[in-house]
Design a protein around this motif. Structure first.
Motif, PDB file in Angstrom:
ATOM      1  N   TYR A  55     -15.575  30.834  56.393  1.00 54.15           N
ATOM      2  CA  TYR A  55     -16.580  29.882  56.881  1.00 54.15           C
ATOM      3  C   TYR A  55     -17.639  30.582  57.728  1.00 54.15           C
ATOM      4  O   TYR A  55     -17.421  31.678  58.241  1.00 54.15           O
ATOM      5  N   LEU A  56     -18.772  29.897  57.877  1.00 51.38           N
ATOM      6  CA  LEU A  56     -19.792  30.243  58.860  1.00 51.38           C
ATOM      7  C   LEU A  56     -20.143  28.961  59.603  1.00 51.38           C
ATOM      8  O   LEU A  56     -20.705  28.026  59.019  1.00 51.38           O
ATOM      9  N   ASP A  57     -19.772  28.903  60.887  1.00 52.05           N
ATOM     10  CA  ASP A  57     -20.058  27.753  61.737  1.00 52.05           C
ATOM     11  C   ASP A  57     -21.092  28.143  62.780  1.00 52.05           C
ATOM     12  O   ASP A  57     -21.086  29.272  63.278  1.00 52.05           O
ATOM     13  N   VAL A  58     -21.958  27.191  63.129  1.00 50.84           N
ATOM     14  CA  VAL A  58     -22.908  27.428  64.214  1.00 50.84           C
ATOM     15  C   VAL A  58     -22.856  26.257  65.189  1.00 50.84           C
ATOM     16  O   VAL A  58     -22.561  25.124  64.821  1.00 50.84           O
ATOM     17  N   SER A  59     -23.111  26.568  66.430  1.00 48.80           N
ATOM     18  CA  SER A  59     -23.196  25.554  67.472  1.00 48.80           C
ATOM     19  C   SER A  59     -24.632  25.483  67.944  1.00 48.80           C
ATOM     20  O   SER A  59     -25.186  26.464  68.442  1.00 48.80           O
ATOM     21  N   ARG A  60     -25.232  24.317  67.785  1.00 50.99           N
ATOM     22  CA  ARG A  60     -26.596  24.108  68.256  1.00 50.99           C
ATOM     23  C   ARG A  60     -26.749  22.617  68.577  1.00 50.99           C
ATOM     24  O   ARG A  60     -26.074  21.779  68.004  1.00 50.99           O
ATOM     25  N   SER A  61     -27.633  22.331  69.485  1.00 49.25           N
ATOM     26  CA  SER A  61     -27.851  20.956  69.932  1.00 49.25           C
ATOM     27  C   SER A  61     -26.557  20.297  70.397  1.00 49.25           C
ATOM     28  O   SER A  61     -26.316  19.103  70.173  1.00 49.25           O
ATOM     29  N   GLY A  62     -25.674  21.107  70.983  1.00 54.75           N
ATOM     30  CA  GLY A  62     -24.475  20.558  71.595  1.00 54.75           C
ATOM     31  C   GLY A  62     -23.333  20.230  70.659  1.00 54.75           C
ATOM     32  O   GLY A  62     -22.360  19.583  71.072  1.00 54.75           O
ATOM     33  N   LYS A  63     -23.385  20.687  69.397  1.00 59.10           N
ATOM     34  CA  LYS A  63     -22.279  20.400  68.487  1.00 59.10           C
ATOM     35  C   LYS A  63     -22.126  21.520  67.462  1.00 59.10           C
ATOM     36  O   LYS A  63     -23.079  22.236  67.142  1.00 59.10           O
ATOM     37  N   TRP A  64     -20.878  21.654  66.946  1.00 60.82           N
ATOM     38  CA  TRP A  64     -20.585  22.640  65.905  1.00 60.82           C
ATOM     39  C   TRP A  64     -20.828  22.037  64.530  1.00 60.82           C
ATOM     40  O   TRP A  64     -20.540  20.859  64.302  1.00 60.82           O
ATOM     41  N   GLU A  65     -21.331  22.862  63.614  1.00 60.47           N
ATOM     42  CA  GLU A  65     -21.482  22.435  62.224  1.00 60.47           C
ATOM     43  C   GLU A  65     -21.226  23.609  61.296  1.00 60.47           C
ATOM     44  O   GLU A  65     -21.496  24.760  61.634  1.00 60.47           O
ATOM     45  N   PHE A 116     -22.660  34.978  70.648  1.00 58.96           N
ATOM     46  CA  PHE A 116     -23.049  34.021  71.664  1.00 58.96           C
ATOM     47  C   PHE A 116     -24.451  34.345  72.148  1.00 58.96           C
ATOM     48  O   PHE A 116     -24.704  35.415  72.717  1.00 58.96           O
ATOM     49  N   GLY A 117     -25.377  33.428  71.899  1.00 57.16           N
ATOM     50  CA  GLY A 117     -26.748  33.593  72.341  1.00 57.16           C
ATOM     51  C   GLY A 117     -27.065  32.689  73.509  1.00 57.16           C
ATOM     52  O   GLY A 117     -26.213  31.942  73.995  1.00 57.16           O
ATOM     53  N   ARG A 118     -28.287  32.718  73.954  1.00 56.92           N
ATOM     54  CA  ARG A 118     -28.706  31.857  75.066  1.00 56.92           C
ATOM     55  C   ARG A 118     -28.660  30.384  74.700  1.00 56.92           C
ATOM     56  O   ARG A 118     -28.271  29.529  75.507  1.00 56.92           O
ATOM     57  N   ASP A 119     -29.006  30.079  73.422  1.00 56.59           N
ATOM     58  CA  ASP A 119     -29.178  28.687  73.022  1.00 56.59           C
ATOM     59  C   ASP A 119     -28.172  28.191  71.998  1.00 56.59           C
ATOM     60  O   ASP A 119     -28.070  26.986  71.763  1.00 56.59           O
ATOM     61  N   ALA A 120     -27.438  29.095  71.365  1.00 60.68           N
ATOM     62  CA  ALA A 120     -26.528  28.681  70.294  1.00 60.68           C
ATOM     63  C   ALA A 120     -25.442  29.722  70.121  1.00 60.68           C
ATOM     64  O   ALA A 120     -25.501  30.828  70.673  1.00 60.68           O
ATOM     65  N   MET A 121     -24.420  29.362  69.321  1.00 64.34           N
ATOM     66  CA  MET A 121     -23.296  30.245  69.042  1.00 64.34           C
ATOM     67  C   MET A 121     -23.026  30.267  67.548  1.00 64.34           C
ATOM     68  O   MET A 121     -23.388  29.343  66.821  1.00 64.34           O
ATOM     69  N   LEU A 122     -22.341  31.326  67.134  1.00 68.55           N
ATOM     70  CA  LEU A 122     -22.044  31.521  65.714  1.00 68.55           C
ATOM     71  C   LEU A 122     -20.593  31.990  65.581  1.00 68.55           C
ATOM     72  O   LEU A 122     -20.139  32.836  66.355  1.00 68.55           O
ATOM     73  N   ASP A 123     -19.871  31.437  64.617  1.00 68.75           N
ATOM     74  CA  ASP A 123     -18.484  31.820  64.359  1.00 68.75           C
ATOM     75  C   ASP A 123     -18.345  32.067  62.862  1.00 68.75           C
ATOM     76  O   ASP A 123     -18.601  31.179  62.053  1.00 68.75           O
ATOM     77  N   LEU A 124     -17.950  33.285  62.509  1.00 69.86           N
ATOM     78  CA  LEU A 124     -17.943  33.719  61.113  1.00 69.86           C
ATOM     79  C   LEU A 124     -16.610  34.354  60.752  1.00 69.86           C
ATOM     80  O   LEU A 124     -16.094  35.207  61.472  1.00 69.86           O
ATOM     81  N   GLU A 125     -16.023  33.913  59.648  1.00 72.93           N
ATOM     82  CA  GLU A 125     -14.903  34.616  59.029  1.00 72.93           C
ATOM     83  C   GLU A 125     -15.327  34.921  57.607  1.00 72.93           C
ATOM     84  O   GLU A 125     -15.681  34.020  56.848  1.00 72.93           O
ATOM     85  N   ASN A 126     -15.297  36.198  57.242  1.00 72.45           N
ATOM     86  CA  ASN A 126     -15.899  36.664  55.994  1.00 72.45           C
ATOM     87  C   ASN A 126     -15.582  35.814  54.775  1.00 72.45           C
ATOM     88  O   ASN A 126     -16.441  35.560  53.935  1.00 72.45           O
ATOM     89  N   PHE A 127     -14.318  35.407  54.652  1.00 70.07           N
ATOM     90  CA  PHE A 127     -13.870  34.757  53.423  1.00 70.07           C
ATOM     91  C   PHE A 127     -13.592  33.271  53.603  1.00 70.07           C
ATOM     92  O   PHE A 127     -13.067  32.628  52.695  1.00 70.07           O
TER      93      PHE A 127
END
Length: 345
Positions: free
Chosen positions: A264-274, A251-262
């Motif tokens: 997915y890698l998801d990031v949250s930026r500009s108000g939405k997850w991708e 969790f950063g000031r401007d965005a978030m990151l969610d990672l499971e090794n095997f």
């Protein structure tokens, strides 16, 4: 540049893994001999190399420049002493050793002998984790503020592992906790680029399984007031949690990151997850030689081999291995004393 002759000490699952990488994937090296464990003769035959009768005879070979310690963690200090005395470079599986004191001695004997000491940290070499690191380092998140990591397994798997690997219950070793947590602690340090300053933890074993604690929850404070939570357990009921084998959230000031090794890698930026990355699939147990599985292990071996040929320290050396163990050991000390533990120990 010379081709590095490699001796494999250990013939279990990781001995097989690194034998395959050295023999068929890494450059500038060749597998010379294997010793240790009941599968050594069979594994050596599979790769057409010598099955040495003992560690001593393997280390005496002049065509071996380096050894991989694919062994239980409680054996690594003594094996490192012997290898360094024989002038062999050392790559140690994780955790580097069960205690900081043993890590320190491993570092000291290798330094005195003038040989390289590398430590296996595959999390730094996966495609998905490198993408996560790049996302953090390019500044899109702003300053990192908090992290959370979970490694959770069902109790049935722990029982199976203990049946196959009795050394995991030996109180002299780090057990399943350090085997799992040494990945997480190193990855937290690597992602943040910061050292841990303080640890407060609780640890217990809810089941009747032997050995070091199987369930640990810890709060870790890093430099620049970065806070992290770490949950390690191998006592969940089947089928455990979805997407929890090795999971990290940042969790950063401007965005978030969610990672499971095997998964997915998801990031949250500009108000939405991708979803920005989905790793290639393979069957961990049925495809141990899959190039997908071996990719991060090849990265570990290649850097270690290159460090010898280029006469430089490995990128992941004794200091990094020690730092990961230090956080793990601090968790156990904190749980035992009920007090926060300041680092370094």
């Amino acid at each position: 540049m010379q081709t590095i002759g490699v001796g494999m000490i250990g013939s279990g699952f990781m001995g097989l893994t690194y034998s395959e990488v050295v023999a068929k994937h890494a450059e500038g090296c060749r597998l010379v001999a294997i010793t240790g464990g009941r599968r050594a003769a069979t594994l050596a035959a599979d790769y057409g190399v010598t099955a040495e009768a003992s560690v001593e005879s393997l280390l005496a070979r002049k065509d071996i420049d380096a050894v991989v310690l694919a062994t239980p963690d409680l054996d690594r200090l003594e094996l490192t002493r012997q290898a360094a005395a024989a002038g062999k470079h050392v790559l140690a599986e994780k955790p580097m050793a069960p205690t900081v004191a043993e890590c320190d001695e491993m570092i000291a004997v290798c330094k005195a002998a003038g040989v390289n000491l590398g430590v296996v940290k595959t999390e730094r070499y996966r495609k998905i984790t490198r993408k996560a690191k790049e996302f953090i380092d390019n500044g899109e998140m702003g300053p990192v503020r908090m992290l959370r990591t979970v490694s959770a397994f069902p109790q049935s798997l722990a029982k199976q592992l203990f049946d196959e690997r009795a050394w995991m219950t030996d109180p002299r070793g780090g057990g399943l906790f350090m085997g799992m947590a040494s990945h997480n602690t190193d990855f937290l340090r690597w992602l943040t680029g910061r050292n841990a300053l303080r640890v407060f933890a609780q640890a217990t074993t809810y089941s009747d399984l032997p050995g070091p604690p199987l369930s640990v929850m810890a709060n870790i404070v890093f430099e620049d007031q970065i806070m992290a939570d770490m949950w390690i357990t191998s006592e969940l009921p089947d089928p455990s949690l979805p997407s929890s084998e090795v999971r990290f959230q940042v969790f950063g000031r401007d965005a978030m990151l969610d990672l499971e090794n095997f998964e997915y890698l998801d990031v949250s930026r500009s108000g939405k997850w991708e979803r920005i990355y989905t790793p290639e699939r393979f069957d961990y147990l049925k495809e141990p030689k899959s190039p997908i599985r071996l990719f991060p292990h090849r990265g570990v071996i290649q850097d270690f081999i290159d460090s010898i040929r280029e006469q430089r320290p490995p990128h992941v050396g004794g200091a990094e291995g020690r730092a990961a163990v230090e956080i793990c050991e601090a968790c156990l000390i904190s749980a035992r004393t009920g007090q926060a533990v300041n680092l370094p120990l």
